[in-house]
Scaffold this active site. Structure first.
Site, PDB file in Angstrom:
ATOM      1  CG  HIS A   9     -13.248  11.986 -45.477  1.00 34.46           C
ATOM      2  ND1 HIS A   9     -14.478  12.581 -45.340  1.00 34.46           N
ATOM      3  CD2 HIS A   9     -13.497  10.690 -45.772  1.00 34.46           C
ATOM      4  CE1 HIS A   9     -15.430  11.697 -45.545  1.00 34.46           C
ATOM      5  NE2 HIS A   9     -14.858  10.522 -45.800  1.00 34.46           N
ATOM      6  CD  GLU A  87     -15.911   4.539 -46.781  1.00 33.81           C
ATOM      7  OE1 GLU A  87     -15.367   3.495 -46.376  1.00 33.81           O
ATOM      8  OE2 GLU A  87     -16.421   5.381 -46.032  1.00 33.81           O
TER       9      GLU A  87
END
Length: 249
Positions: A9, A87
């Protein structure tokens, strides 16, 4: 020969503030949005196209993917969102400033928490407001599936099976795939694809919003990988990621 594109990202608000993020659902910064748009332009310029996309259930990855696909005029592309691409969970470190944490515990300890393979940070308590089990998006998970803290080994244990079960069959079916995820979920996948040792993985840093292309043979083994764009910019971005856990001078 198959190709798959991985992309971390763009810069998030907490990346900008140098905070441990993990499963905290923070947004992209203005720079992060711009990085994602730039990545989309680069992919389009280099002739890439996609007909299936994967991402996590965290908005910074979802919005990065949206920006990339929008720039490429590929918003019709089916998108699969899955928590297993999240994550790694940073436990009780989530929300803390990395440099301040390094000043308190030492740079070496913070590097171990950030980059080691099998050492997790301090765990969250289930009563902590940051506990993911309180969120509707994880309501379908069993209690034992919701982490209180993770090391990279834990992240590998969810990312790699997902790759094998969900992504690999689609690649073999001829789908052109992009995966928009996170620094550590992608480190987990890269470790597997490149067969990186537990000790060497500590040195791997993945920059924000720079497309990483993997070429795979007929057995889905990595033949080569490369970042798109300016090599110097990639190197500088990697160095920026590596320096985040150091004491601010």
């Amino acid at each position: 020969m198959y190709k798959v594109v991985l992309i971390r990202h763009g810069e998030s608000v907490w990346n900008k503030e140098n905070k441990f993020t993990g499963w905290s659902d923070v947004d992209l910064s203005e720079k992060g949005n711009e990085e994602a748009l730039k990545a989309g332009k680069q992919l389009k310029k280099d002739g890439f196209t996609f007909d299936l996309a994967y991402t996590s259930v965290l908005k910074r990855a979802i919005k990065t993917l949206w920006n990339v696909l929008n720039t490429m005029d590929l918003l019709w592309t089916p998108v699969v969102k899955d928590w297993r691409l999240n994550e790694r969970h940073y436990g009780a470190l989530q929300g803390l400033n990395k440099a301040e944490t390094a000043a308190k515990y030492g740079e070496e300890q913070v590097k171990i928490w950030r980059r080691s393979y099998d050492i997790a940070p301090m765990a969250l308590d289930e009563n902590d407001e940051r506990y993911p089990g309180k969120e509707a998006r994880y309501s379908g998970l069993l209690k034992g599936e919701i982490p209180l803290a993770e090391c990279l080994k834990d992240t590998v244990a969810r990312v790699v099976p997902y790759w094998g079960k969900e992504v690999v069959p689609q690649i073999k079916a001829g789908k052109k795939i992009i995966i928009a995820a996170h620094g550590n979920s992608l480190r987990a996948l890269v470790k597997y694809l490149d067969n990186i040792s537990d000790s060497n993985i500590v040195n791997l840093n993945i920059p924000t919003a720079m497309p990483l292309v993997y070429e795979l043979d007929e057995n889905l083994k990595a033949v080569k990988n490369y970042y798109l764009g300016d090599p110097e910019a990639v190197k500088k971005a990697m160095e920026t990621v590596a320096s985040q856990g150091k004491v601010k001078k």
